[in-house]
Design an enzyme around this catalytic site. Structure first.
Site, PDB file in Angstrom:
ATOM      1  N   GLU A  18       0.900  -1.311   0.185  1.00  0.00           N
ATOM      2  CA  GLU A  18       0.045   0.001  -0.001  1.00  0.00           C
ATOM      3  C   GLU A  18       0.854   1.199  -0.039  1.00  0.00           C
ATOM      4  O   GLU A  18       0.665   2.174  -0.745  1.00  0.00           O
ATOM      5  CB  GLU A  18      -0.872   0.009   1.470  1.00  0.00           C
ATOM      6  CG  GLU A  18      -2.169  -0.935   1.004  1.00  0.00           C
ATOM      7  CD  GLU A  18      -1.891  -2.396   1.376  1.00  0.00           C
ATOM      8  OE1 GLU A  18      -2.788  -3.097   1.163  1.00  0.00           O
ATOM      9  OE2 GLU A  18      -0.597  -2.621   1.692  1.00  0.00           O
ATOM     10  N   HIS A  30     -10.445  -5.443  10.038  1.00  0.00           N
ATOM     11  CA  HIS A  30     -11.316  -5.172   8.727  1.00  0.00           C
ATOM     12  C   HIS A  30     -12.437  -4.487   8.840  1.00  0.00           C
ATOM     13  O   HIS A  30     -13.421  -4.192   7.970  1.00  0.00           O
ATOM     14  CB  HIS A  30     -11.557  -6.655   7.861  1.00  0.00           C
ATOM     15  CG  HIS A  30     -10.327  -7.069   7.361  1.00  0.00           C
ATOM     16  ND1 HIS A  30      -9.416  -7.805   8.138  1.00  0.00           N
ATOM     17  CD2 HIS A  30      -9.893  -7.443   6.050  1.00  0.00           C
ATOM     18  CE1 HIS A  30      -8.602  -8.411   7.266  1.00  0.00           C
ATOM     19  NE2 HIS A  30      -9.129  -8.209   6.140  1.00  0.00           N
TER      20      HIS A  30
END
Length: 307
Positions: free
Chosen positions: A43, A112
């Site tokens: 990322e 998450h």
């Protein structure tokens, strides 16, 4: 992407797989592997690549497969994306969109189920918007792509299945404008993203009990649309904020500060804020539900406010 050849997409599995939630389905076939770029699981690297691409004149859309993963790119988003226009003395603009699914899903576990709007709101130079319907998801996305500023677009994992008839003609939504969802007289309820639906569910019960709530989807998380919010506060004199963000340091806390600073004289009662619990989101479904605001809590809060 058909309209502007500078627009490109990058992220994990955005290409031939079509994205983890199929947001980019079919784009790789249509526009090719360079404009819809599958990246490694890195990322920080591909967000930096997107920011560099924006500096050279492209209009990249960077997808975080899950918003929680973008914490790995926090340095790029904060020190480069938000600040390079200023630190370069205006030599560079950063027309980038950073988007992805976030929020509490259904038993996705703590890592998450992140709500990163509270993390990103303090970064100078960045705009933040949260979509809640198919109509405003498209309108805000197109506006964000065309903006000269870096925009973070928050999508919710549980809203991808929503369906709605949207116009065939081209349209955009104002990135700095709230949406009046339901006009009312008794109390202003400010909300965004998935909580819009919990609020509207509660509103049905409230109407049956004789209350007339005004519901505003703030949409723009930074900056706030204080014009729309202020006009509502001046009319109802009571404010309830409903968010899925954490209570400590969340969007609700910033809203309370802004309303108190600008419209305190119009309030007839203290502002109430319903937020998620300050705990990691549990995996167990029943416990997960307890950490997030439910419609019954909204009804009870409005009854208390309007006493």
């Amino acid at each position: 992407m058909e309209r502007d050849p500078r627009v490109c997409v990058m992220g994990e599995d955005v290409g031939h797989y079509g994205g983890s939630y199929k947001v980019t389905k079919g784009l790789a076939t249509k526009f090719g592997d360079l404009r819809v770029l599958d990246t490694p699981i890195a990322e920080n690297s591909f967000t930096g690549m997107g920011i560099g691409a924006a500096m050279t004149g492209l209009r990249p859309i960077v997808e975080g497969m899950n918003m929680g993963f973008l914490l790995l790119a926090f340095n790029q988003i904060s020190n480069n994306c938000g600040m390079l226009h200023y630190t370069s003395g205006g030599q560079f603009t950063i027309p980038i969109v950073i988007r992805g699914p976030g929020g509490v899903g259904r038993q996705l576990g703590a890592e998450h189920s992140q709500r990163l709007e509270s993390y990103f709101q303090s970064i100078p130079g960045i705009q933040m918007v949260a979509c809640s319907t198919p109509y405003n998801a498209k309108g805000l996305m197109k506006a964000a792509i065309r903006s000269e500023n870096p925009v973070i677009l928050f999508e919710h994992v549980l809203l991808y299945n929503l369906k709605e008839r949207i116009p065939d003609e081209d349209y955009i939504c104002n990135l700095e404008e709230a949406e009046m969802v339901r006009p009312g007289e008794h109390v202003t309820i400010l909300t965004y993203s998935r909580m819009r639906y919990h609020v509207m569910q509660a509103a049905k019960t409230l109407v049956n009990k004789g209350y007339d709530p005004e519901v505003i989807d703030i949409r723009s998380l930074k900056p706030f649309d204080l014009y729309t919010i202020g006009n509502s506060v001046k009319k109802t004199h009571r404010v309830l904020i409903v968010e899925e963000c954490m209570r400590t340091g969340g969007i609700g806390a910033s809203l309370i500060a802004a309303i108190t600073e600008n419209f305190n004289d119009y309030l007839d009662a203290p502002i109430m804020c319903l937020s998620s619990q300050d705990v990691p989101t549990p995996y167990a479904g029943t416990l997960e539900e307890w950490t997030v605001v439910q419609p019954a809590q909204i009804v009870a809060a409005v009854e208390q406010l309007c006493q």
